[in-house]
Scaffold this motif. Structure first.
Motif, PDB file in Angstrom:
ATOM      1  N   MET A   1       3.382   2.166  -3.579  1.00 49.85           N
ATOM      2  CA  MET A   1       3.134   3.000  -2.500  1.00 49.85           C
ATOM      3  C   MET A   1       4.034   2.767  -1.393  1.00 49.85           C
ATOM      4  SD  MET A   1       0.489   4.917  -2.861  1.00 49.85           S
ATOM      5  CE  MET A   1      -0.926   4.941  -3.716  1.00 49.85           C
ATOM      6  N   LYS A   2       5.156   2.154  -1.545  1.00 54.95           N
ATOM      7  CA  LYS A   2       6.256   1.848  -0.395  1.00 54.95           C
ATOM      8  C   LYS A   2       6.830   3.433   0.075  1.00 54.95           C
ATOM      9  CE  LYS A   2       7.712  -2.304   0.285  1.00 54.95           C
ATOM     10  NZ  LYS A   2       7.504  -2.768   1.459  1.00 54.95           N
ATOM     11  N   PHE A   3       6.891   4.308  -0.782  1.00 55.27           N
ATOM     12  CA  PHE A   3       7.444   5.435  -0.254  1.00 55.27           C
ATOM     13  C   PHE A   3       6.463   6.230   0.902  1.00 55.27           C
ATOM     14  CE2 PHE A   3       4.343   8.573  -2.419  1.00 55.27           C
ATOM     15  CZ  PHE A   3       3.717   7.844  -3.340  1.00 55.27           C
ATOM     16  N   LEU A   4       5.328   5.786   1.050  1.00 55.59           N
ATOM     17  CA  LEU A   4       4.381   6.200   1.914  1.00 55.59           C
ATOM     18  C   LEU A   4       4.516   5.641   3.202  1.00 55.59           C
ATOM     19  CD1 LEU A   4       0.827   6.840  -0.051  1.00 55.59           C
ATOM     20  CD2 LEU A   4       2.678   8.592   0.759  1.00 55.59           C
ATOM     21  N   ASP A   5       5.184   4.463   3.192  1.00 58.16           N
ATOM     22  CA  ASP A   5       5.456   3.941   4.677  1.00 58.16           C
ATOM     23  C   ASP A   5       6.201   4.680   5.427  1.00 58.16           C
ATOM     24  OD1 ASP A   5       3.755   1.641   3.682  1.00 58.16           O
ATOM     25  OD2 ASP A   5       5.417   0.408   3.064  1.00 58.16           O
ATOM     26  N   GLY A   6       6.918   5.452   4.967  1.00 56.51           N
ATOM     27  CA  GLY A   6       7.806   6.291   6.024  1.00 56.51           C
ATOM     28  C   GLY A   6       7.146   7.253   6.510  1.00 56.51           C
TER      29      GLY A   6
END
Length: 99
Positions: A1-6
């Motif tokens: 879910m790292k891509f949602l941090d942006g």
């Protein structure tokens, strides 16, 4: 879910847009039926105008508050909260919550 941090800095816009869309959708038609709304809810015409203005102004302040002044978001939220509390008392208080 790292891509949602942006997307974190923009997440509040999802809520702002959804809330504003619902209130604008229900607020604009009230201007066309102010007499009927005031009569149905047993309120003065002036109060019906204030309700319609709050249902348009509240979402506008919430949207503008996202890019400009934070107090606008708070004012818009207070306008919407007041409208909803009165709606709960007037409509659901008399008819119940299963209507």
């Amino acid at each position: 879910m790292k891509f949602l941090d942006g997307l974190t800095p923009y997440a509040h816009w999802l809520l702002r847009l959804a809330l504003s869309a619902v209130f604008l959708y229900h607020g604009f038609p009230k201007f066309q039926m102010l007499d009927q709304m005031a009569e149905m809810l047993h309120m003065p015409y002036f109060v019906a105008v204030l309700v319609a203005l709050a249902e348009i102004g509240g979402p506008a302040f919430i949207l503008v508050g996202g890019v400009w002044k934070d107090w606008m978001t708070r004012l818009g939220g207070a306008m919407i909260a007041i409208v909803m509390i009165v709606a709960i008392v007037l409509v659901h208080g008399a008819n119940g919550f299963d209507m």
